[in-house]
Motif scaffolding. Structure first.
Motif, PDB file in Angstrom:
ATOM      1  N   GLU A 140      -0.123  -7.707 -17.049  1.00 14.44           N
ATOM      2  CA  GLU A 140      -0.991  -7.409 -17.044  1.00 14.44           C
ATOM      3  C   GLU A 140      -0.600  -5.787 -17.558  1.00 14.44           C
ATOM      4  N   VAL A 141      -0.364  -4.547 -16.784  1.00 12.13           N
ATOM      5  CA  VAL A 141      -0.253  -3.831 -16.427  1.00 12.13           C
ATOM      6  C   VAL A 141       0.182  -3.624 -18.024  1.00 12.13           C
ATOM      7  N   TYR A 142       1.752  -4.180 -18.470  1.00  5.69           N
ATOM      8  CA  TYR A 142       2.062  -4.345 -19.724  1.00  5.69           C
ATOM      9  C   TYR A 142       1.723  -4.068 -20.974  1.00  5.69           C
ATOM     10  N   TYR A 143       0.811  -5.153 -20.807  1.00  3.25           N
ATOM     11  CA  TYR A 143      -0.135  -5.121 -21.798  1.00  3.25           C
ATOM     12  C   TYR A 143      -0.788  -4.252 -22.058  1.00  3.25           C
ATOM     13  N   ARG A 144      -1.469  -3.566 -21.324  1.00  2.00           N
ATOM     14  CA  ARG A 144      -2.671  -2.749 -20.929  1.00  2.00           C
ATOM     15  C   ARG A 144      -2.132  -1.481 -22.041  1.00  2.00           C
ATOM     16  N   VAL A 145      -0.810  -0.481 -21.083  1.00  2.00           N
ATOM     17  CA  VAL A 145      -0.885   0.021 -21.804  1.00  2.00           C
ATOM     18  C   VAL A 145      -0.144   0.032 -22.983  1.00  2.00           C
ATOM     19  N   ALA A 146       0.460  -0.803 -23.211  1.00  2.00           N
ATOM     20  CA  ALA A 146       0.919  -1.274 -24.797  1.00  2.00           C
ATOM     21  C   ALA A 146      -0.687  -1.128 -25.774  1.00  2.00           C
ATOM     22  N   GLU A 147      -1.029  -1.203 -25.260  1.00  2.00           N
ATOM     23  CA  GLU A 147      -2.685  -1.843 -26.066  1.00  2.00           C
ATOM     24  C   GLU A 147      -3.009  -0.112 -26.475  1.00  2.00           C
ATOM     25  N   LYS A 148      -2.862   0.884 -25.288  1.00  2.00           N
ATOM     26  CA  LYS A 148      -3.631   2.397 -25.922  1.00  2.00           C
ATOM     27  C   LYS A 148      -1.932   2.631 -26.282  1.00  2.00           C
ATOM     28  N   SER A 149      -0.974   2.660 -26.255  1.00  2.00           N
ATOM     29  CA  SER A 149      -0.084   3.411 -27.245  1.00  2.00           C
ATOM     30  C   SER A 149       1.367   2.661 -26.637  1.00  2.00           C
ATOM     31  N   LYS A 150       2.190   2.281 -28.062  1.00  2.00           N
ATOM     32  CA  LYS A 150       3.415   1.551 -28.344  1.00  2.00           C
ATOM     33  C   LYS A 150       4.153   2.715 -27.642  1.00  2.00           C
ATOM     34  N   LYS A 151       4.262   3.960 -27.356  1.00  2.00           N
ATOM     35  CA  LYS A 151       4.911   5.103 -26.951  1.00  2.00           C
ATOM     36  C   LYS A 151       4.816   5.170 -25.413  1.00  2.00           C
ATOM     37  N   LEU A 152       4.618   4.356 -24.951  1.00  2.00           N
ATOM     38  CA  LEU A 152       4.556   4.489 -23.104  1.00  2.00           C
ATOM     39  C   LEU A 152       5.099   3.393 -22.700  1.00  2.00           C
ATOM     40  N   ALA A 153       5.509   3.443 -21.358  1.00  2.00           N
ATOM     41  CA  ALA A 153       5.897   2.312 -20.797  1.00  2.00           C
ATOM     42  C   ALA A 153       5.505   2.212 -19.203  1.00  2.00           C
ATOM     43  N   VAL A 154       5.857   1.320 -18.311  1.00  2.00           N
ATOM     44  CA  VAL A 154       5.811   1.432 -17.209  1.00  2.00           C
ATOM     45  C   VAL A 154       6.675   0.880 -16.886  1.00  2.00           C
ATOM     46  N   ALA A 155       7.988   1.670 -15.710  1.00  2.00           N
ATOM     47  CA  ALA A 155       8.857   0.624 -15.012  1.00  2.00           C
ATOM     48  C   ALA A 155       8.491  -0.168 -13.946  1.00  2.00           C
ATOM     49  N   ALA A 156       8.469  -0.967 -14.135  1.00  2.00           N
ATOM     50  CA  ALA A 156       7.843  -2.251 -12.779  1.00  2.00           C
ATOM     51  C   ALA A 156       8.905  -3.199 -13.434  1.00  2.00           C
ATOM     52  N   GLY A 157       8.825  -5.028 -12.459  1.00  2.00           N
ATOM     53  CA  GLY A 157       9.494  -5.537 -12.431  1.00  2.00           C
ATOM     54  C   GLY A 157       9.589  -6.534 -14.058  1.00  2.00           C
TER      55      GLY A 157
END
Ligand code: FAD
Ligand code: NAG
Ligand code: NAG
Ligand code: NAG
Ligand code: NAG
Ligand code: NAG
Ligand code: NAG
Ligand code: NAG
Length: 533
Positions: free
Chosen positions: A152-169
């Motif tokens: 969910e976290v990755y999905y929501r971040v990518a929804e806002k920007s394809k140039k941002l990521a989260v470092a998690a599992g």
């Protein structure tokens, strides 16, 4: 000898008095009554409180209890699914006066089920309703509630920007609450560090029901919850993380070689480059023993080199040719895609819709089988002989194949000192091993647990020593447990040093200061020094 500040009693009292529940504490009302008095308005009670009489109880209990191997004599007295912080405060308060232990569950992926199993009377606070994710692309930060899952976290971040990521599992069904408080390795860790290296604030509710942010909890407690485990210190409601710049195209490949295809030489060579290559490159190995159709059913070890490269395919091919030509990687093995697609395709076939990342109950990913895991750290390459002995053990007959992951460290992970966070596995570690076995029937448990322990024993001479280190998020009760009610420092240090090395003592110090009566506890929680409580 460490010295400790004594808890200041009047401070605690003033906290109690500041809470609305303070004047109605009574040991006569039962727990349920207590909760309904102190929590939510009566309209939402059925959404928050689940007794064994409610049909919601078993659905909620079982839905995220992911390791079928684990059972306990007791079931939770009540399950609470809070809608907001006041529900949590009430649950903490009522558990305390009714002497019930609390188990906190976010994603339920704990390898030993400590988020939903206990042998002493307990309640579960299940955070499934607290899963909001609020993203600030301008400042490149996000507030994430603990009940969200990583997908969910990755999905929501990518929804806002394809140039941002989260470092998690890597696995999308893992919960934020357990994962962030226990470390958090991902395919981006060599570039950006692990999850806790990118956490900049948090909201925590302590044993007195008081809500803190980073500023009010202070740097010691904020340090402790970034890798020292949440359950020892409080309930973490939400986390503020850095969002990381990622190019619009990254590259993945997954190349598999068997022993007959030179896998032994390849793994041997891999150990000499895995932690040293460019930070943009993660070459992770998954190794499994299976019967090979081309070998007429004889067993062999399959080694899959699964990769994320933060950059384009041509650059990757150049780097692989320089560092690891033996693998024989060709362009056709590689796929260029966005980072969010790389997350998706490490689990699902190419073409799967991104919505799959929102699904919390994907059977193969979230467990719902019988399983056991263990972990190790490797500081010196294992010899060819050593590897061959491992293959032999892996190939010994058994219905369920053991499944090993070799995860490379180095890069940004090594830029932090061992004491910067409780997670101590920094410079000097080439890779981490996870040993895994899954099976389908309860009766196979003893046999399979014995098999995985045998492989672990065999590896003793090849892995880290004094202590033989282990990863806290790969929880393993074989390493030692706190006896019921006995939270002796000496006893906890046995497992605590393996997970945290020298950080264990500082964790004890923080625990003694913030939870001296050991309200938040489980089989592997940090003990307070009782003489100071
Ligand atoms: C399929 C699978 C894949 C995995 N992949 C990875 C990976 O790629 N990288 C990696 O680093 N790890 C990985 N893990 C391990 C994972 O990080 C840990 O199991 C993690 O603790 C799970 O968090 P959770 O919230 O899902 O678990 P839970 O079982 O809910 O919680 C785990 C522990 O944390 C406590 N806790 C949970 N939420 C809170 C909270 N809000 N406040 C305080 N304490 C809390 C629980 O009480 C429990 O002790 C994986 C695990 C599985 C099963
Ligand atoms: C929490 O939610 C309940 C309703 O479920 C509401 O009555 C209460 O005011 C809320 N508290 C806070 C602090 O938002
Ligand atoms: C759950 O059980 C309690 C106690 O038995 C009852 O009061 C409540 O109405 C039930 N809730 C639902 C949603 O069935
Ligand atoms: C559950 O139901 C039984 C029988 O109806 C009742 O005796 C018991 O008190 C109920 N328990 C709770 C926690 O409501
Ligand atoms: C970014 O941070 C600044 C400073 O803290 C704040 O004023 C601003 O509102 C933030 N931007 C957004 C979009 O929230
Ligand atoms: C296996 O690896 C070794 C060492 O890298 C190499 O010399 C040999 O040619 C390889 N054999 C095959 C069949 O690829
Ligand atoms: C890599 O390929 C192997 C063999 O086809 C497969 O079993 C494994 O699941 C794949 N791994 C990933 C991460 O795609
Ligand atoms: C607790 O454990 C310690 C260390 O194992 C032991 O010395 C002590 O006697 C135990 N205390 C109790 C009350 O069991």
């Amino acid at each position: 000898m460490i010295t400790f500040k004594k808890p200041i009693i009047f401070l605690l009292l003033s906290i109690w008095l500041s809470l609305s529940w303070a004047n109605s504490a009574s040991s006569h009302v039962d727990f349920l009554e207590c909760l309904s008095h102190h929590t939510v308005n009566s309209n939402s009670i059925s959404q928050v409180i689940h007794t064994p009489n409610n049909s919601s109880y078993s659905t909620i209990l079982n839905s995220f209890s992911t390791n079928l191997r684990l059972t306990s004599k007791l079931k939770p007295s009540i399950i609470i699914t809070p809608l907001n912080e006041s529900d949590i405060q009430a649950a903490i308060y009522c558990s305390k006066i009714h002497d019930l232990q609390i188990r906190i569950r976010s994603g339920g992926h704990d390898y030993e089920g400590l988020s939903y199993i206990s042998d002493i009377p307990f309640v579960i606070i299940d955070l499934r309703n607290l899963r909001s994710i609020s993203i600030d692309t301008e400042n490149k930060t996000a507030w994430i509630q603990s009940g969200a899952i990583l997908g969910e976290v990755y999905y929501r971040v990518a929804e806002k920007s394809k140039k941002l990521a989260v470092a998690a599992g890597v696995c999308p069904t893992v919960g934020v609450g357990g994962h962030f408080s226990g470390g958090g390795y991902s395919m981006l860790s060599r570039k950006f560090g692990i999850a806790v290296d990118n956490i900049i604030d948090a909201k925590l509710i302590d044993a007195n029901g008081k809500i803190h942010d980073r500023e009010s909890m202070g740097e010691d407690l904020f340090w402790a919850i970034r890798g020292g485990g949440g359950t020892s210190f409080g309930l973490i409601v939400s986390w503020k993380v850095k969002l990381l710049d990622i190019p619009e195209k990254v590259t993945i490949f997954n190349v598999t070689r068997t022993l007959e295809q030179n896998a032994t030489q390849l793994v041997y060579k891999w150990q000499h480059i895995a932690d040293k290559v460019d930070n943009n490159l993660v070459l992770r190995l998954s190794l499994t023993s299976r019967k090979s159709p081309v070998l007429h059913g004889k067993r062999t070890v399959y080694v899959s080199f699964t990769t994320l490269y933060v950059g384009g395919v041509n650059e990757l091919l150049r780097k692989m040719k320089k560092s690891f030509p033996e693998l024989g990687l060709v362009k056709e093995d590689c796929i260029e895609l966005s980072w969010i697609e790389s997350v998706l395709y490490s689990w699902f076939p190419v073409g799967t819709s991104l919505d799959a990342l929102l699904d919390r109950k994907i059977k193969d990913l979230a467990g719902y089988v019988y399983f056991k895991r263990k972990s190790d750290y490797v500081k010196h390459p294992i010899s060819i002989d050593g590897l061959e002995g491992l293959w032999k053990l892996m190939n010994q007959q058994g219905q369920s194949p053991p499944d090993l992951m070799f995860t490379p460290y180095g890069g940004k992970i090594s830029d932090f000192s061992e004491s910067e966070t409780p997670f101590p596995h920094r410079a000097g570690n080439i890779y981490q091993i996870q040993y895994g076995l899954n099976w389908q029937k309860r009766k196979d448990s003893p046999k399979n647990i014995a098999r995985i322990r045998k492989i672990y024993r065999y590896m003793t001479k090849y892995v880290s020593k004094s202590p033989r280190a282990a990863y806290f998020n790969y929880r393993d009760l074989d390493l030692g447990v706190n006896n019921k009610g006995n939270t002796s420092y000496a006893q906890a240090k046995i497992w605590g040093e393996k997970y945290f090395k020298n950080n264990f003592d500082r964790l004890v110090k923080v625990k003694t200061k913030f939870d001296p009566t050991n309200f938040f506890r489980n089989e592997q929680s940090i003990p307070p020094l009782l003489s100071y409580a």
